[in-house]
Design a protein around this motif. Structure first.
Motif, PDB file in Angstrom:
ATOM      1  N   ARG A 199     -36.205  14.961  -7.354  1.00  0.00           N
ATOM      2  CA  ARG A 199     -36.761  15.393  -8.637  1.00  0.00           C
ATOM      3  C   ARG A 199     -36.253  14.408  -9.686  1.00  0.00           C
ATOM      4  N   VAL A 200     -37.122  14.039 -10.600  1.00  0.00           N
ATOM      5  CA  VAL A 200     -36.729  13.154 -11.698  1.00  0.00           C
ATOM      6  C   VAL A 200     -36.895  13.939 -12.986  1.00  0.00           C
ATOM      7  N   ILE A 201     -35.798  14.033 -13.749  1.00  0.00           N
ATOM      8  CA  ILE A 201     -35.813  14.862 -14.966  1.00  0.00           C
ATOM      9  C   ILE A 201     -35.356  14.037 -16.167  1.00  0.00           C
ATOM     10  N   LEU A 202     -35.580  14.586 -17.345  1.00  0.00           N
ATOM     11  CA  LEU A 202     -35.013  13.960 -18.540  1.00  0.00           C
ATOM     12  C   LEU A 202     -33.603  14.476 -18.749  1.00  0.00           C
ATOM     13  N   ASP A 203     -32.690  13.572 -19.102  1.00  0.00           N
ATOM     14  CA  ASP A 203     -31.300  13.931 -19.390  1.00  0.00           C
ATOM     15  C   ASP A 203     -31.242  14.790 -20.667  1.00  0.00           C
ATOM     16  N   LEU A 204     -30.429  15.838 -20.619  1.00  0.00           N
ATOM     17  CA  LEU A 204     -30.293  16.754 -21.771  1.00  0.00           C
ATOM     18  C   LEU A 204     -29.592  16.095 -22.962  1.00  0.00           C
ATOM     19  N   SER A 205     -28.755  15.110 -22.683  1.00  0.00           N
ATOM     20  CA  SER A 205     -28.029  14.396 -23.752  1.00  0.00           C
ATOM     21  C   SER A 205     -28.358  12.909 -23.644  1.00  0.00           C
ATOM     22  N   PRO A 206     -29.577  12.533 -23.983  1.00  0.00           N
ATOM     23  CA  PRO A 206     -30.051  11.176 -23.677  1.00  0.00           C
ATOM     24  C   PRO A 206     -29.330  10.072 -24.443  1.00  0.00           C
ATOM     25  N   ALA A 207     -29.094   8.959 -23.742  1.00  0.00           N
ATOM     26  CA  ALA A 207     -28.562   7.751 -24.383  1.00  0.00           C
ATOM     27  C   ALA A 207     -29.636   7.131 -25.269  1.00  0.00           C
ATOM     28  N   ALA A 208     -30.893   7.336 -24.898  1.00  0.00           N
ATOM     29  CA  ALA A 208     -32.029   6.824 -25.663  1.00  0.00           C
ATOM     30  C   ALA A 208     -33.254   7.627 -25.233  1.00  0.00           C
ATOM     31  N   ALA A 209     -34.325   7.552 -26.013  1.00  0.00           N
ATOM     32  CA  ALA A 209     -35.524   8.339 -25.703  1.00  0.00           C
ATOM     33  C   ALA A 209     -36.065   7.979 -24.323  1.00  0.00           C
ATOM     34  N   GLY A 210     -36.263   8.985 -23.493  1.00  0.00           N
ATOM     35  CA  GLY A 210     -36.816   8.770 -22.158  1.00  0.00           C
ATOM     36  C   GLY A 210     -35.764   8.612 -21.082  1.00  0.00           C
ATOM     37  N   HIS A 211     -34.486   8.773 -21.425  1.00  0.00           N
ATOM     38  CA  HIS A 211     -33.376   8.689 -20.445  1.00  0.00           C
ATOM     39  C   HIS A 211     -33.634   9.706 -19.328  1.00  0.00           C
ATOM     40  N   ALA A 212     -33.833   9.168 -18.126  1.00  0.00           N
ATOM     41  CA  ALA A 212     -34.181  10.034 -16.985  1.00  0.00           C
ATOM     42  C   ALA A 212     -33.097   9.987 -15.914  1.00  0.00           C
ATOM     43  N   LEU A 213     -33.080  11.024 -15.086  1.00  0.00           N
ATOM     44  CA  LEU A 213     -32.151  11.091 -13.957  1.00  0.00           C
ATOM     45  C   LEU A 213     -32.949  11.287 -12.682  1.00  0.00           C
TER      46      LEU A 213
END
Ligand code: AMP
Ligand code: ZN
Length: 136
Positions: A26-40
């Motif tokens: 699963r690829v999700i967006l990070d809750l505390s992003p380093a920048a817009a669109g930071h994904a995990l």
């Protein structure tokens, strides 16, 4: 892993901002992003980090990383992108279920993800290379 938050997120027991899902990841967006669109990118199976990741997952992982990076570039028109993957506390790992960060970068985003360059010498480099090569 009953108490692992990324097991729960990857397997859909906890909601997330999902970009992509298949039977393995699963690829999700990070809750505390380093920048817009930071994904995990999170494997659905539990691995603590790279040291116990299986080869099949490792092989599929980078193909998926490339796909997500290209989609982020196309969708967000970022100026660059970092791939970061932390293993153990000393290296910045805070969630002990393997994951790979895909971090779009923007001119003037104020982030600093790169390391401070050190120094070495040819003899040290030769010895280190031989030591690691022997462990392969
Ligand atoms: P690391 O420090 O490499 O272990 O990265 C863990 C990342 O997971 C951090 O960037 C957190 O912001 C992110 N994170 C932790 N909990 C959640 C969550 N519930 N949903 C999305 N991202 C999370
Ligand atoms: Zn887990």
């Amino acid at each position: 892993m009953n108490d692992c938050i990324f097991c729960k997120i990857a397997n859909g027991e906890i909601p997330s901002s999902t970009i992509y899902e298949d039977d393995k990841f699963r690829v999700i967006l990070d809750l505390s992003p380093a920048a817009a669109g930071h994904a995990l990118i999170i494997p659905k199976a539990h691995f603590r980090n790279i040291f116990d990741l299986d080869d099949a997952t490792a092989a599929d992982l980078f193909v998926l990383a490339k796909k997500i990076a290209c989609a982020a570039k196309k969708a967000l028109n970022c100026d660059g992108l970092n791939i970061v993957q932390n293993n153990e506390e000393i290296a910045g790992q805070t969630v002990f279920h393997f994951h790979m960060h895909i971090i779009p970068r923007y001119i003037n985003d104020g982030q600093s993800i790169l390391w401070k360059p050190g120094t070495s010498d040819p003899e040290t480099l030769k010895n280190l290379a031989a030591k690691i090569a022997e462990a392969l």
